[in-house]
Design a protein around this motif. Sequence first.
Motif, mmCIF file in Angstrom:
data_model
loop_
_atom_site.group_PDB
_atom_site.id
_atom_site.type_symbol
_atom_site.label_atom_id
_atom_site.label_comp_id
_atom_site.label_asym_id
_atom_site.label_seq_id
_atom_site.Cartn_x
_atom_site.Cartn_y
_atom_site.Cartn_z
ATOM 1 N N UNK A 175 0.784 -1.114 0.013
ATOM 2 C CA UNK A 175 -0.058 -0.030 -0.064
ATOM 3 C C UNK A 175 0.879 1.325 0.056
ATOM 4 N N UNK A 176 2.102 1.226 0.824
ATOM 5 C CA UNK A 176 2.710 2.288 0.876
ATOM 6 C C UNK A 176 3.431 2.724 -0.423
ATOM 7 N N UNK A 177 3.946 1.702 -1.175
ATOM 8 C CA UNK A 177 4.589 1.853 -2.416
ATOM 9 C C UNK A 177 3.602 2.002 -3.637
ATOM 10 N N UNK A 178 2.282 1.660 -3.289
ATOM 11 C CA UNK A 178 1.262 1.841 -4.509
ATOM 12 C C UNK A 178 0.044 2.296 -3.955
ATOM 13 N N UNK A 179 -0.093 3.692 -3.604
ATOM 14 C CA UNK A 179 -1.305 4.341 -3.059
ATOM 15 C C UNK A 179 -2.154 4.075 -3.878
ATOM 16 N N UNK A 180 -2.105 3.984 -5.165
ATOM 17 C CA UNK A 180 -3.327 3.872 -6.131
ATOM 18 C C UNK A 180 -4.121 2.684 -5.874
ATOM 19 N N UNK A 181 -3.534 1.608 -5.327
ATOM 20 C CA UNK A 181 -4.195 0.479 -5.253
ATOM 21 C C UNK A 181 -4.693 0.076 -3.583
ATOM 22 N N UNK A 182 -4.702 1.108 -2.900
ATOM 23 C CA UNK A 182 -4.882 1.039 -1.314
ATOM 24 C C UNK A 182 -6.199 0.241 -1.206
ATOM 25 N N UNK A 183 -7.331 0.748 -1.978
ATOM 26 C CA UNK A 183 -8.730 0.398 -1.646
ATOM 27 C C UNK A 183 -8.835 -1.112 -1.792
ATOM 28 N N UNK A 184 -8.057 -1.723 -2.988
ATOM 29 C CA UNK A 184 -8.127 -3.222 -3.253
ATOM 30 C C UNK A 184 -7.465 -3.988 -2.245
ATOM 31 N N UNK A 185 -6.240 -3.393 -1.771
ATOM 32 C CA UNK A 185 -5.427 -3.880 -0.908
ATOM 33 C C UNK A 185 -6.028 -3.840 0.432
ATOM 34 N N UNK A 186 -6.715 -3.190 0.875
ATOM 35 C CA UNK A 186 -7.520 -3.139 2.333
ATOM 36 C C UNK A 186 -8.414 -4.109 2.155
ATOM 37 N N UNK A 187 -9.163 -4.730 1.034
ATOM 38 C CA UNK A 187 -9.918 -5.655 1.014
ATOM 39 C C UNK A 187 -9.187 -6.885 1.216
ATOM 40 N N UNK B 171 -11.691 5.940 5.911
ATOM 41 C CA UNK B 171 -10.014 5.267 6.306
ATOM 42 C C UNK B 171 -9.416 5.199 5.151
ATOM 43 N N UNK B 172 -10.110 4.441 4.103
ATOM 44 C CA UNK B 172 -9.322 4.306 2.827
ATOM 45 C C UNK B 172 -8.923 5.631 2.174
ATOM 46 N N UNK B 173 -9.914 6.644 1.798
ATOM 47 C CA UNK B 173 -9.392 7.894 1.698
ATOM 48 C C UNK B 173 -8.392 8.450 2.388
ATOM 49 N N UNK B 174 -8.321 8.336 3.491
ATOM 50 C CA UNK B 174 -7.216 8.823 4.470
ATOM 51 C C UNK B 174 -5.905 8.181 4.127
ATOM 52 N N UNK B 175 -5.817 7.177 3.958
ATOM 53 C CA UNK B 175 -4.750 6.379 3.405
ATOM 54 C C UNK B 175 -3.984 6.715 2.079
ATOM 55 N N UNK B 181 0.835 7.190 6.915
ATOM 56 C CA UNK B 181 0.032 6.817 7.925
ATOM 57 C C UNK B 181 -0.515 5.529 7.827
ATOM 58 N N UNK B 182 -0.410 4.739 6.539
ATOM 59 C CA UNK B 182 -1.145 3.508 6.107
ATOM 60 C C UNK B 182 -1.151 2.376 7.470
ATOM 61 N N UNK B 183 0.046 2.245 7.796
ATOM 62 C CA UNK B 183 0.162 1.226 8.880
ATOM 63 C C UNK B 183 -0.867 1.493 9.978
ATOM 64 N N UNK B 184 -0.982 2.642 10.637
ATOM 65 C CA UNK B 184 -1.865 3.050 11.809
ATOM 66 C C UNK B 184 -3.255 2.836 11.013
ATOM 67 N N UNK B 185 -3.606 3.316 10.012
ATOM 68 C CA UNK B 185 -4.893 3.269 9.362
ATOM 69 C C UNK B 185 -5.418 1.816 9.294
ATOM 70 N N UNK B 186 -4.309 1.041 8.765
ATOM 71 C CA UNK B 186 -4.875 -0.202 8.520
ATOM 72 C C UNK B 186 -5.248 -1.106 10.051
ATOM 73 N N UNK B 187 -4.690 -0.516 10.900
ATOM 74 C CA UNK B 187 -4.919 -1.022 12.081
ATOM 75 C C UNK B 187 -6.451 -0.900 12.581
ATOM 76 N N UNK B 188 -6.774 0.627 12.354
ATOM 77 C CA UNK B 188 -8.063 1.230 12.344
ATOM 78 C C UNK B 188 -9.278 0.246 11.815
ATOM 79 N N UNK B 189 -8.900 -0.088 10.545
ATOM 80 C CA UNK B 189 -9.636 -0.877 9.608
ATOM 81 C C UNK B 189 -10.275 -1.911 10.590
ATOM 82 N N UNK B 190 -9.233 -2.782 10.878
ATOM 83 C CA UNK B 190 -9.609 -3.853 11.845
ATOM 84 C C UNK B 190 -10.370 -3.550 13.169
#
Lengths: 223, 223
Positions: A175-187, B171-175, B181-190
């Motif tokens: 996610x950090x390296x590819x912010x454009x794919x964050x939504x899919x990676x979150x899934x 959260x996804x928009x914020x990421x 801050x992706x790592x912390x935001x991922x924690x909050x998703x959970x």
Amino acid sequence: MMAEHTVKAFDEDITRLRGLIAEMGGLAELAVQQAMQALVTGDEALAAEVVARDKKLDALEMEVDAMAVRVLALRAPMADDLREIIAALKIASVIERIGDYAKNIAKRAPNIEGRNRFEPLTLLPAMAELGAEMVHDVLTAYAARDPITAREVIERDRKVDAFYDSIFRNLVSYMVENPATISSAAELLFVARNLERIGDQATNVGEVVHFMVLGTYPTDIER
Amino acid sequence: MMAEHTVKAFDEDITRLRGLIAEMGGLAELAVQQAMQALVTGDEALAAEVVARDKKLDALEMEVDAMAVRVLALRAPMADDLREIIAALKIASVIERIGDYAKNIAKRAPNIEGRNRFEPLTLLPAMAELGAEMVHDVLTAYAARDPITAREVIERDRKVDAFYDSIFRNLVSYMVENPATISSAAELLFVARNLERIGDQATNVGEVVHFMVLGTYPTDIER
């Protein structure tokens, strides 16, 4: 002591309960496999099928509950036989939850964008296979009343947990390296978590099998 | 029909079972509140306390199981009384799961970086409060054998689900906007997902209360 015809009727009840649970287990295993297939290939019809079929698992759980309550009321079983009925109640509710996790995975299938170029998808199938195998093996242990295999499945859960930790770290880096794919990676974070929970549920079944056969819960396993 | 002294002994058993479940409910509610407090403030000692205290919930669940099995074996209850025992078994296992979700939230507390400047943290407490209220109210419905309140709690779960969807999108928009801050935001998703599951579990308790009092599961509620 129960009269002979009551014993026979009780044995038939148990056989029927075990059959229902085997049916539930088969459906849950299939659901995990097809949900992962739908996720990886993007087959939305298959995903919808997994979601729709989950109702069958819910119905079977209610059938197990109703039957267990009837057996308890009619036959008032004791000791081993009572543990057998309690185990059926508990295992049915755990398998229903495994079905829910598979359904959750299937529901995410349509939300993965550009899946053909989305590397993180390749991380998950091996983890899913490990989880599905645990479910399969622990239900075999249930059918065979085999506490040794049940313990072995419980110990395997550590591998699923290690898999999950590694995939979590991988996904966050991606996610950090590819912010454009964050939504899919979150899934996929959630899919990994669902798979980890499937391992936990197989572990729960293993503990119930141990209790059913030996009358105690396993206590000395590092988890 | 049971003899009078058996009825009295059964009533005492039920009172004890209900007391254990009330104790479990109180611990689970406290765990959710303290886990959220630890998450928001970064109080790691409090987080560790929540994690450690979860063992008490596990032990209480086993106590309910053992007692329910004993009552079933000794008293062979029928109809309403049998449903009461089955309900206790089911509710104990659901509350134990709520405790697990709280424990999972507490475990994430140390993983939030720069929490004082981390806006998404402000999204979660209102959702947590809604979930904790559902747990509280559904256990009040259990204690009062009140299927009306139980249904009302079940209907409230839609609000928790809507909250979850909105927080997930946020959260996804914020990421996307703040990749650091992706790592912390991922924690909050959970965390959001755990809170959503707590609402689901309160719903499950509501269904069991309905079943316990009326002998049927509620079927006509849109979920």
